[in-house]
Design a protein around this motif. Structure first.
Motif, PDB file in Angstrom:
ATOM      1  N   SER A  78       0.838  -1.193   0.000  1.00 23.39           N
ATOM      2  CA  SER A  78       0.000   0.000   0.000  1.00 23.39           C
ATOM      3  C   SER A  78       0.876   1.246   0.000  1.00 23.39           C
ATOM      4  O   SER A  78       1.820   1.347   0.782  1.00 23.39           O
ATOM      5  CB  SER A  78      -0.915   0.025   1.239  1.00 23.39           C
TER       6      SER A  78
ATOM      7  N   SER B 237       0.515   5.716  -0.424  1.00 24.50           N
ATOM      8  CA  SER B 237      -0.447   6.809  -0.373  1.00 24.50           C
ATOM      9  C   SER B 237       0.165   8.064  -0.960  1.00 24.50           C
ATOM     10  O   SER B 237       1.375   8.294  -0.857  1.00 24.50           O
ATOM     11  CB  SER B 237      -0.894   7.065   1.066  1.00 24.50           C
TER      12      SER B 237
ATOM     13  N   LEU C  89      -1.724  -1.208  -3.919  1.00 21.43           N
ATOM     14  CA  LEU C  89      -2.920  -0.408  -3.669  1.00 21.43           C
ATOM     15  C   LEU C  89      -2.486   1.039  -3.469  1.00 21.43           C
ATOM     16  O   LEU C  89      -1.675   1.335  -2.589  1.00 21.43           O
ATOM     17  CB  LEU C  89      -3.656  -0.915  -2.423  1.00 21.43           C
TER      18      LEU C  89
ATOM     19  N   ILE D 288      -3.640   4.597  -2.258  1.00 20.34           N
ATOM     20  CA  ILE D 288      -4.694   5.223  -1.456  1.00 20.34           C
ATOM     21  C   ILE D 288      -4.554   6.732  -1.566  1.00 20.34           C
ATOM     22  O   ILE D 288      -3.521   7.299  -1.208  1.00 20.34           O
ATOM     23  CB  ILE D 288      -4.606   4.789   0.018  1.00 20.34           C
ATOM     24  N   CYS D 289      -5.593   7.376  -2.069  1.00 17.97           N
ATOM     25  CA  CYS D 289      -5.588   8.833  -2.217  1.00 17.97           C
ATOM     26  C   CYS D 289      -6.197   9.488  -0.986  1.00 17.97           C
ATOM     27  O   CYS D 289      -7.032   8.904  -0.296  1.00 17.97           O
ATOM     28  CB  CYS D 289      -6.375   9.235  -3.457  1.00 17.97           C
TER      29      CYS D 289
ATOM     30  N   ALA E 257      -8.007   3.612  -4.600  1.00 18.74           N
ATOM     31  CA  ALA E 257      -9.087   3.956  -3.667  1.00 18.74           C
ATOM     32  C   ALA E 257      -8.775   5.295  -3.021  1.00 18.74           C
ATOM     33  O   ALA E 257      -7.632   5.758  -3.021  1.00 18.74           O
ATOM     34  CB  ALA E 257      -9.244   2.879  -2.592  1.00 18.74           C
TER      35      ALA E 257
ATOM     36  N   VAL F  43      -9.704   7.699   0.586  1.00 19.38           N
ATOM     37  CA  VAL F  43     -10.270   7.695   1.938  1.00 19.38           C
ATOM     38  C   VAL F  43     -10.465   9.139   2.381  1.00 19.38           C
ATOM     39  O   VAL F  43      -9.556   9.963   2.266  1.00 19.38           O
ATOM     40  CB  VAL F  43      -9.345   6.961   2.934  1.00 19.38           C
TER      41      VAL F  43
ATOM     42  N   VAL G 109     -14.978   5.497   2.118  1.00 15.84           N
ATOM     43  CA  VAL G 109     -13.943   5.046   1.191  1.00 15.84           C
ATOM     44  C   VAL G 109     -14.530   4.993  -0.214  1.00 15.84           C
ATOM     45  O   VAL G 109     -15.584   4.395  -0.428  1.00 15.84           O
ATOM     46  CB  VAL G 109     -13.396   3.661   1.578  1.00 15.84           C
TER      47      VAL G 109
ATOM     48  N   MET H 134      -6.386  -2.744   2.461  1.00 16.11           N
ATOM     49  CA  MET H 134      -6.397  -1.552   3.295  1.00 16.11           C
ATOM     50  C   MET H 134      -6.454  -1.918   4.776  1.00 16.11           C
ATOM     51  O   MET H 134      -5.881  -1.222   5.624  1.00 16.11           O
ATOM     52  CB  MET H 134      -7.595  -0.683   2.912  1.00 16.11           C
TER      53      MET H 134
ATOM     54  N   PRO I  55      -5.799   4.091   7.661  1.00 16.01           N
ATOM     55  CA  PRO I  55      -4.620   3.620   6.917  1.00 16.01           C
ATOM     56  C   PRO I  55      -3.318   4.298   7.328  1.00 16.01           C
ATOM     57  O   PRO I  55      -3.186   5.510   7.268  1.00 16.01           O
ATOM     58  CB  PRO I  55      -4.992   3.933   5.463  1.00 16.01           C
TER      59      PRO I  55
ATOM     60  N   LEU J 258      -1.425   6.405   4.691  1.00 20.81           N
ATOM     61  CA  LEU J 258      -1.992   7.738   4.500  1.00 20.81           C
ATOM     62  C   LEU J 258      -1.498   8.692   5.579  1.00 20.81           C
ATOM     63  O   LEU J 258      -1.181   9.857   5.309  1.00 20.81           O
ATOM     64  CB  LEU J 258      -3.520   7.655   4.517  1.00 20.81           C
TER      65      LEU J 258
END
Length: 380
Positions: free
Chosen positions: A49, A51, A169, A171-172, A211, A213, A294, A311, A325, A328
């Motif tokens: 993951s 971010s 993954l 993650i934005c 994805a 969050v 999410v 996640m 997360p 993030l």
């Protein structure tokens, strides 16, 4: 202080309002009730993951009257810096345009590459929220936030082209929807992102998931009490539930911010702003653990279990915010310019002002020693 007679009157008025609006809560409960049976358990998955986070404008303003310089900085959870530039609310739009392209017209920045992909050659063509006046200055100071968001989307788009060593993954920070793009440009960008994700699989057999969050959501704010009363996501294990589009539309003043391609396909207005499908997710194993909104990239909704499972592994170790997360949070820590870094950048402002003052530079030194807010002494 409110006197006792007014308190009694106010208490009665509040009780009357609540009694009158009781039907509103009943309607919310009815809307949210079906979600209880749609709740699913999250199964943990092992996936890398990362971010991507842009600096928060309020935390990165270098202020020195009469100048207000804001930093546009985007980093990831591994502390890779993709952008660092300084702009002010009065920066000419044409000057920013020139930053994005070389003399031969080729793109120099991630934003320039995204603009070339979308077939636009200026920021006003990219976003209707960046409009210059007759003097070339932007109309509103808030354009800097719009510019920052455009840069974040551009860097995300560029990252999807890089080589990934494993399934990843991304993650934005925030939901996968935007209103800053002109016309149908956001949908063209989303299609480009989908094509690049598919190219990762066909070229190197790497799965790249996307994805977003959010810390807050109008959907969650509207239905939080109704969810508690109906027992939605009140589980002893990590769980999630998909939010129907019609429930989202009830929560937003502008329903198009909740209308995805699925709703547009039913004969409604074209989807211009939405790239994600919202899920409400609880990563903790206790009934009262926090619930997060999410967004899962619409083409990947069918893989929601895999994405949320990936996640989950990251959120279990969330710190300092539990069950959020960790990558993030690390990206936010990396993006923030504080303490020594911020002091150095503030000094750059003073140096720039001093060099522009010429013979009056000595006045600046005396000015710096003056108390900018003497009224603060009343709190001493």
């Amino acid at each position: 202080m409110i006197d006792p007679a007014s308190q009694a009157q106010l208490k009665e008025a509040i009780a009357d309002c609540i009694g009158t609006d009781q039907g509103v809560l009943d309607a919310l409960r009815e809307e949210i009730r079906p979600l209880k049976s749609a709740t699913r358990r999250i199964q943990p998955r092992a996936t890398t993951s990362i971010s991507l986070v842009g600096t928060d404008g309020g935390n990165n303003q270098l202020q020195f009257d009469p100048f207000l310089i804001q930093l546009v900085r985007v980093v990831d959870s591994s502390n890779n810096e993709y952008c660092l530039e300084a702009v002010s609310p009065t920066t000419p739009v044409q000057k920013l345009n020139e930053r994005q392209f070389a003399a031969d017209g080729s793109a120099r920045t991630a934003l320039g590459e995204m603009m070339a992909f979308l077939g636009v050659d200026s920021l006003p063509a990219l976003s209707h929220m960046i409009r210059p006046t007759d003097k070339g200055k932007p109309v509103s100071p808030s354009w800097v936030q719009v510019y920052r968001e455009l840069v974040e989307w551009a860097i995300l788009f560029a990252i999807l082209k890089k080589d990934f060593g494993t399934d990843t993954l991304i993650i934005c920070d925030g939901l996968l929807r935007s209103k800053v793009f002109a016309k149908e440009l956001f949908q063209r960008l989303l299609q480009g992102m989908k094509d690049r994700i598919e190219a990762q699989w066909s070229k190197s057999r790497r799965r790249v998931y996307l994805a977003g969050v959010a810390k807050h959501s109008k959907v969650l704010s509207r239905y939080r009490l109704a969810m508690a009363l109906e027992g939605v996501l009140q589980t002893d294990y990590p769980a999630y539930v998909e939010v129907p589009r019609e429930v989202e539309e009830q929560a937003y003043v502008w329903s198009e911010f909740a209308r995805g391609d699925d709703r547009a396909g039913e004969g409604g207005e074209i989807n211009k702003f939405v790239g994600g499908k919202m899920f409400l997710v609880k990563f903790g194993s206790h009934r009262r653990d926090p619930v997060w909104p999410v967004d899962i990239f619409v083409p990947q909704v069918g893989e929601s279990q895999t994405i949320l499972g990936s996640m989950l592994a990251d959120a279990i170790n969330g710190f300092p915010v539990p069950h959020y997360p960790r990558c993030l949070q690390k990206a936010h820590e990396n993006a923030a310019l504080v303490d020594f870094d911020f002091d150095i950048l503030q000094d750059f402002i003073y140096e720039g002002v001093r060099s522009s003052l010429g013979g009056d530079a000595g006045t600046l030194d005396a000015f710096q020693l003056q108390d900018a807010d003497p009224a603060q002494r009343r709190y001493g």
